[in-house]
Design a protein around this motif. Structure first.
Motif, PDB file in Angstrom:
ATOM      1  N   ALA A  26       0.812  -1.222   0.000  1.00  0.00           N
ATOM      2  CA  ALA A  26       0.000   0.000   0.000  1.00  0.00           C
ATOM      3  C   ALA A  26       0.847   1.275   0.000  1.00  0.00           C
ATOM      4  N   ASN A  27       2.163   1.121   0.001  1.00  0.00           N
ATOM      5  CA  ASN A  27       3.052   2.279   0.094  1.00  0.00           C
ATOM      6  C   ASN A  27       4.130   2.261  -0.975  1.00  0.00           C
ATOM      7  N   PRO A  28       3.696   2.382  -2.254  1.00  0.00           N
ATOM      8  CA  PRO A  28       4.701   2.486  -3.312  1.00  0.00           C
ATOM      9  C   PRO A  28       5.477   3.787  -3.138  1.00  0.00           C
ATOM     10  N   PRO A  29       6.685   3.875  -3.569  1.00  0.00           N
ATOM     11  CA  PRO A  29       7.367   2.969  -4.488  1.00  0.00           C
ATOM     12  C   PRO A  29       8.199   1.894  -3.792  1.00  0.00           C
ATOM     13  N   LEU A  30       7.878   1.551  -2.549  1.00  0.00           N
ATOM     14  CA  LEU A  30       8.635   0.484  -1.888  1.00  0.00           C
ATOM     15  C   LEU A  30       8.567  -0.789  -2.720  1.00  0.00           C
ATOM     16  N   ASP A  31       9.669  -1.533  -2.726  1.00  0.00           N
ATOM     17  CA  ASP A  31       9.714  -2.804  -3.440  1.00  0.00           C
ATOM     18  C   ASP A  31       8.929  -3.841  -2.637  1.00  0.00           C
ATOM     19  N   PRO A  32       7.864  -4.378  -3.220  1.00  0.00           N
ATOM     20  CA  PRO A  32       7.111  -5.409  -2.502  1.00  0.00           C
ATOM     21  C   PRO A  32       7.889  -6.718  -2.481  1.00  0.00           C
ATOM     22  N   ASN A  33       7.714  -7.447  -1.426  1.00  0.00           N
ATOM     23  CA  ASN A  33       8.276  -8.790  -1.312  1.00  0.00           C
ATOM     24  C   ASN A  33       7.122  -9.782  -1.361  1.00  0.00           C
ATOM     25  N   SER A  34       7.437 -11.049  -1.488  1.00  0.00           N
ATOM     26  CA  SER A  34       6.387 -12.069  -1.407  1.00  0.00           C
ATOM     27  C   SER A  34       5.906 -12.150   0.038  1.00  0.00           C
ATOM     28  N   ILE A  35       4.712 -12.677   0.216  1.00  0.00           N
ATOM     29  CA  ILE A  35       4.208 -12.887   1.576  1.00  0.00           C
ATOM     30  C   ILE A  35       5.164 -13.803   2.332  1.00  0.00           C
ATOM     31  N   TYR A  36       5.690 -14.803   1.650  1.00  0.00           N
ATOM     32  CA  TYR A  36       6.623 -15.733   2.288  1.00  0.00           C
ATOM     33  C   TYR A  36       7.860 -14.994   2.807  1.00  0.00           C
ATOM     34  N   CYS A  37       8.385 -14.074   2.001  1.00  0.00           N
ATOM     35  CA  CYS A  37       9.538 -13.286   2.436  1.00  0.00           C
ATOM     36  C   CYS A  37       9.186 -12.491   3.692  1.00  0.00           C
ATOM     37  N   THR A 112      22.299   0.513   4.921  1.00  0.00           N
ATOM     38  CA  THR A 112      21.066   0.323   4.184  1.00  0.00           C
ATOM     39  C   THR A 112      21.331   0.709   2.747  1.00  0.00           C
ATOM     40  N   THR A 113      20.416   0.375   1.856  1.00  0.00           N
ATOM     41  CA  THR A 113      20.520   0.870   0.491  1.00  0.00           C
ATOM     42  C   THR A 113      19.300   1.730   0.207  1.00  0.00           C
ATOM     43  N   ILE A 114      19.537   2.813  -0.550  1.00  0.00           N
ATOM     44  CA  ILE A 114      18.490   3.783  -0.860  1.00  0.00           C
ATOM     45  C   ILE A 114      18.676   4.257  -2.294  1.00  0.00           C
ATOM     46  N   THR A 115      17.579   4.413  -3.010  1.00  0.00           N
ATOM     47  CA  THR A 115      17.660   4.996  -4.348  1.00  0.00           C
ATOM     48  C   THR A 115      17.926   6.493  -4.213  1.00  0.00           C
ATOM     49  N   PRO A 116      18.582   7.090  -5.206  1.00  0.00           N
ATOM     50  CA  PRO A 116      18.954   8.507  -5.108  1.00  0.00           C
ATOM     51  C   PRO A 116      17.775   9.456  -4.911  1.00  0.00           C
ATOM     52  N   ASP A 117      16.592   9.091  -5.398  1.00  0.00           N
ATOM     53  CA  ASP A 117      15.448   9.998  -5.335  1.00  0.00           C
ATOM     54  C   ASP A 117      14.546   9.795  -4.119  1.00  0.00           C
ATOM     55  N   ASN A 118      14.911   8.907  -3.198  1.00  0.00           N
ATOM     56  CA  ASN A 118      14.076   8.638  -2.028  1.00  0.00           C
ATOM     57  C   ASN A 118      14.419   9.634  -0.918  1.00  0.00           C
ATOM     58  N   SER A 121      13.688   8.710   2.879  1.00  0.00           N
ATOM     59  CA  SER A 121      14.646   7.801   3.519  1.00  0.00           C
ATOM     60  C   SER A 121      15.988   8.477   3.763  1.00  0.00           C
ATOM     61  N   TRP A 122      16.458   9.251   2.792  1.00  0.00           N
ATOM     62  CA  TRP A 122      17.715   9.976   3.002  1.00  0.00           C
ATOM     63  C   TRP A 122      17.594  10.875   4.230  1.00  0.00           C
ATOM     64  N   GLY A 123      16.457  11.540   4.372  1.00  0.00           N
ATOM     65  CA  GLY A 123      16.243  12.421   5.518  1.00  0.00           C
ATOM     66  C   GLY A 123      16.284  11.677   6.834  1.00  0.00           C
ATOM     67  N   VAL A 124      15.634  10.525   6.888  1.00  0.00           N
ATOM     68  CA  VAL A 124      15.617   9.717   8.114  1.00  0.00           C
ATOM     69  C   VAL A 124      17.031   9.308   8.501  1.00  0.00           C
ATOM     70  N   PHE A 125      17.789   8.783   7.544  1.00  0.00           N
ATOM     71  CA  PHE A 125      19.114   8.251   7.875  1.00  0.00           C
ATOM     72  C   PHE A 125      20.135   9.363   8.120  1.00  0.00           C
ATOM     73  N   ASP A 154      19.556   2.839  -9.489  1.00  0.00           N
ATOM     74  CA  ASP A 154      20.716   2.502  -8.659  1.00  0.00           C
ATOM     75  C   ASP A 154      20.293   2.468  -7.195  1.00  0.00           C
ATOM     76  N   GLU A 155      20.950   1.628  -6.441  1.00  0.00           N
ATOM     77  CA  GLU A 155      20.790   1.609  -4.986  1.00  0.00           C
ATOM     78  C   GLU A 155      22.130   2.017  -4.389  1.00  0.00           C
ATOM     79  N   HIS A 156      22.109   3.067  -3.569  1.00  0.00           N
ATOM     80  CA  HIS A 156      23.311   3.537  -2.892  1.00  0.00           C
ATOM     81  C   HIS A 156      23.421   2.847  -1.541  1.00  0.00           C
TER      82      HIS A 156
END
Length: 165
Positions: A26-37, A112-118, A121-125, A154-156
């Motif tokens: 419900a919170n894109p653009p987060l990468d969804p994982n499988s329910i199992y993950c 952690t890894t973060i995309t350049p445009d997030n 997340s950059w602010g939090v870290f 890219d993921e930084h």
């Protein structure tokens, strides 16, 4: 959800896996994982994960793990806060609760890894690094074309540390 409800933080259980999956979806653009993950995050990695609840509703979640060959490093895998709970400093509270857990007693560095445009997340870290009085460094870790076939940015790799607790 009433504004007066307190946000409660706790380690997740396997019963929370589906709810985590739905919160991330419900919170894109987060990468969804499988329910199992997400079930594994909430069971195998529960000691280094924290779920946030406001009443009966999960409003935040952070998962991570201590690197197997580097017990001083916590890798923050995924961090999500529901829009209804944003602006409360919850993302930083979740990571701080992770760091305060027994499983992270030896941790002196956070990654952690973060995309350049997030920007969120950059602010939090960046704020966490300031609070921890620690250096923050980053560099491209996973490249869009080399690692993602050009379908993901890219993921930084962001590294905070060393810090004392």
């Amino acid at each position: 959800m009433s504004e007066s409800e307190t946000v409660v933080l706790r380690h997740p259980t396997a019963a929370d896996g589906y709810t985590v999956n739905q919160l991330v979806a419900a919170n894109p653009p987060l990468d969804p994982n499988s329910i199992y993950c997400n079930l594994l995050q909430c069971s195998h990695f529960a000691d280094t994960a924290i779920a946030a609840f406001k009443g009966e509703h999960m409003v935040g979640f952070v998962s991570g793990y201590v690197l197997p060959n580097e017990p001083s490093v916590l890798f923050v895998w995924q961090l999500v806060v529901d829009p209804a709970a944003r602006g409360l400093g919850l993302a930083k509270r979740l990571v701080n609760a992770q760091l305060a857990s027994d499983a992270c007693r030896q941790v002196t560095h956070l990654q952690t890894t973060i995309t350049p445009d997030n920007d969120a997340s950059w602010g939090v870290f960046k704020s966490l690094a300031r609070d921890l009085n620690a250096e923050l460094n980053s560099d491209v870790h996973f490249e869009a074309h080399t690692h993602f076939g050009g379908v993901h940015d890219d993921e930084h790799l962001l590294v905070i540390g060393p810090f004392k607790r």
